[in-house]
Write a protein that holds these residues in place. Structure first.
Motif, PDB file in Angstrom:
ATOM      1  N   LEU A 337      71.724  92.057  86.280  1.00 15.69           N
ATOM      2  CA  LEU A 337      71.228  93.125  85.683  1.00 15.69           C
ATOM      3  C   LEU A 337      70.029  94.062  86.618  1.00 15.69           C
ATOM      4  N   TYR A 340      70.235  97.178  87.956  1.00 15.82           N
ATOM      5  CA  TYR A 340      70.414  98.316  87.055  1.00 15.82           C
ATOM      6  C   TYR A 340      68.722  98.637  86.576  1.00 15.82           C
ATOM      7  N   ILE A 362      74.834 101.520  80.888  1.00 17.94           N
ATOM      8  CA  ILE A 362      74.688 100.610  82.243  1.00 17.94           C
ATOM      9  C   ILE A 362      76.222 100.088  82.571  1.00 17.94           C
ATOM     10  N   LYS A 363      76.779  99.768  81.130  1.00 16.33           N
ATOM     11  CA  LYS A 363      78.100  99.258  81.335  1.00 16.33           C
ATOM     12  C   LYS A 363      78.887 100.193  82.074  1.00 16.33           C
ATOM     13  N   TYR A 367      77.730  97.604  85.253  1.00 18.52           N
ATOM     14  CA  TYR A 367      77.202  96.509  84.779  1.00 18.52           C
ATOM     15  C   TYR A 367      78.143  95.491  84.263  1.00 18.52           C
ATOM     16  N   ARG A 368      78.255  94.189  84.725  1.00 19.06           N
ATOM     17  CA  ARG A 368      79.074  93.328  84.281  1.00 19.06           C
ATOM     18  C   ARG A 368      78.563  91.930  83.412  1.00 19.06           C
TER      19      ARG A 368
END
Ligand SMILES: [Zn+2]
Length: 496
Positions: A337, A340, A362-363, A367-368
């Motif tokens: 995170l 981000y 954010i995905k 973002y994973r």
């Protein structure tokens, strides 16, 4: 009782004896006639050649399994031109040629198979004293001739799952009779086009929102009118309301925040880590523990088993010289995170406080990590703010959309109060609710019959509501988006 009554009337058979053997009722039966017609040439023959016994499963008698032991004779055919030399007499009313069950038992099994399916049907048969395997029941059902179905004038088309997430087919429903007409192997446009080509005469096609069936309907039945079904209409409405709620809530939050606290902007540039002290202490303790076990000569696998940790984790601790190496520069573990956080902080200041929305955003940016990590981060920010201000108490967009969708009579007192408070702040919200409720009433009550009759009041009413639904679309920029329906839509749908 005359044992003859146990046989179907007019079968031309004689019951010679009834026996109970190993809890199975045996009916010894023979044919009544002195001879039989040759199946090939039709000549009558009484020239006995031999005989044998056919064992036919039959309906249970007084709760016991029953078998008909039918003695059949083989006759010679003396007709000179007939290629058949011998033939066996038949009892067509009792059973088909070569069958191992009587006709009446077969039709009972077909009905049980249709009603209960394989395994439950087989269990039910066991209780009825008709031992039957599930495969037999399924074979009986598959062997049934297909019922001819007329092409429906109103055809419902939707996808269904053979296996959820893996393989989908297309289900076709008669919209008037509410009956399944056909199932197609896949959900492609070509399959539907082919079906429509073979079944001309569909006037209305009721479909979902995806473009596949729309194009298939255009190709396969260009004259048919395409409509959306009620469920998908409500689904569209719910989607639109949710997008609308996101926008309204964001502005409400900003407003409330400005009113409530002027100086309590959270330190977003450097968000407080979630109690770094505790994490540090735990990491140090575990690091010491693992290195202690290593000096005692234990292997990584042995340590992982003893401490109930993954081997990967143990190896990570084992290779770290000191515990601090395991943690990031700021004293907390680096997470996916971190990169981000600036974006999240900016969105937080904009007024977006819903973890699910921020996670989605954010995905999309790559973002994973998990949603939980985002929630934990935001929880820290929420508690860092002094006394929980009003804007934190606002519902989430999905909840708000749900409140707008539901029948007013289904809302409890708390929800009514909440909605009233929100209306006072946003007139737009009240208007949206009115439009949504009008639209739902239109969908629920469907005054189409009287509408087509040309009743002026009704036409006006429909037009008003149509305008309402169009207005809500404009208001929210409603577009059709595929996706799984929310719980709210499902519940609203159930109420119809
Ligand atoms: Zn013959």
């Amino acid at each position: 009782m005359d044992p003859q009554l146990l046989l179907p009337p007019g079968a031309g058979l004689v019951v010679e004896q009834v026996q109970l053997c190993d809890e199975i009722v045996h009916l010894m039966v023979r044919c009544e006639a002195s001879g039989a017609h040759c199946p090939k040439c039709g000549a009558w023959s009484e020239a006995f050649h031999g005989s044998y016994e056919r064992n036919l499963g039959d309906l249970p008698i007084a709760g016991r399994q029953a078998v008909i032991d039918l003695r059949v004779r083989r006759f010679r055919c003396y007709w000179p031109e007939c290629p058949r030399k011998t033939f066996v007499e038949q009892a067509p009313i009792l059973a088909e040629r070569y069958a191992h069950r009587t006709r009446r038992l077969r039709s009972l099994l077909e009905e049980i198979g249709l009603a209960l399916g394989g395994r439950p049907g087989s269990r039910h048969c066991q209780r009825l004293a008709i031992p039957t395997s599930r495969t037999t029941l399924l074979r009986k059902v598959r062997g049934l001739p297909e019922r001819p179905s007329a092409t429906p004038s109103v055809l419902g088309v939707d996808e269904f799952a053979f296996r959820k997430g893996r393989r989908y087919g297309t289900i076709l429903v008669d919209g008037a009779a509410h009956r399944i007409v056909d199932l197609l192997e896949d959900r492609s446009a070509d399959a539907l086009v082919e079906w429509l080509d073979n079944h001309p005469g569909v006037r209305v096609i009721c479909r979902d929102r995806a473009g596949v069936y729309a194009s298939a309907a255009r190709r396969g039945a260009p004259d048919a009118q395409q409509v959306a079904d009620r469920w998908h209409l409500v689904h569209n409405l719910a989607d639109a309301l949710e997008r609308f709620a996101v926008r309204v809530l964001a502005s409400l939050r900003k407003e409330l925040k400005a009113e409530a606290i002027v100086d309590a902007t959270p330190r977003l540039d450097l968000p407080p880590p979630a109690s770094p002290g505790r994490l540090m202490a735990r990491t140090e303790q575990r690091h010491a523990e693992i290195h202690e076990l290593m000096t005692r000569g234990l292997t990584i696998t042995a340590i992982s088993r003893r401490l109930r940790l993954e081997r990967k984790t143990v190896r990570r601790y084992a290779t770290a010289e000191v515990a601090a190496d395991l943690l990031g520069a700021r004293g907390h573990r680096d997470t996916a995170l971190d990169s981000y956080l600036p974006y999240l902080a900016k969105r937080w200041q904009d007024g977006q406080h819903v973890a699910a929305c921020l996670f989605d955003e954010i995905k999309k940016r790559g973002y994973r990590g998990s949603k939980r990590t985002v929630r934990r981060q935001l929880a820290g920010w929420r508690t860092a703010e002094p006394p929980p201000p009003a804007h934190v108490m606002l519902p989430g967009p999905r909840t708000l959309a749900w409140l707008l969708l539901r029948r007013p009579s289904d809302l409890d007192e708390k929800e009514h109060v909440l909605l009233r408070q929100l209306y006072e702040r946003s007139a737009e919200l009240g208007r949206a609710r009115q439009l949504a409720q009008d639209f739902l009433r239109l969908v629920r009550e469907r005054p189409v019959a009287s509408w087509t009759n040309g009743s002026p009041t009704c036409t006006r009413w429909v037009r008003q509501n149509y305008v309402a639904s169009a207005a809500i679309s404009n208001m929210t920029g409603m577009r059709s988006t595929p996706g799984s329906p929310s719980a709210g839509v499902r519940a609203a749908w159930k109420g119809m």
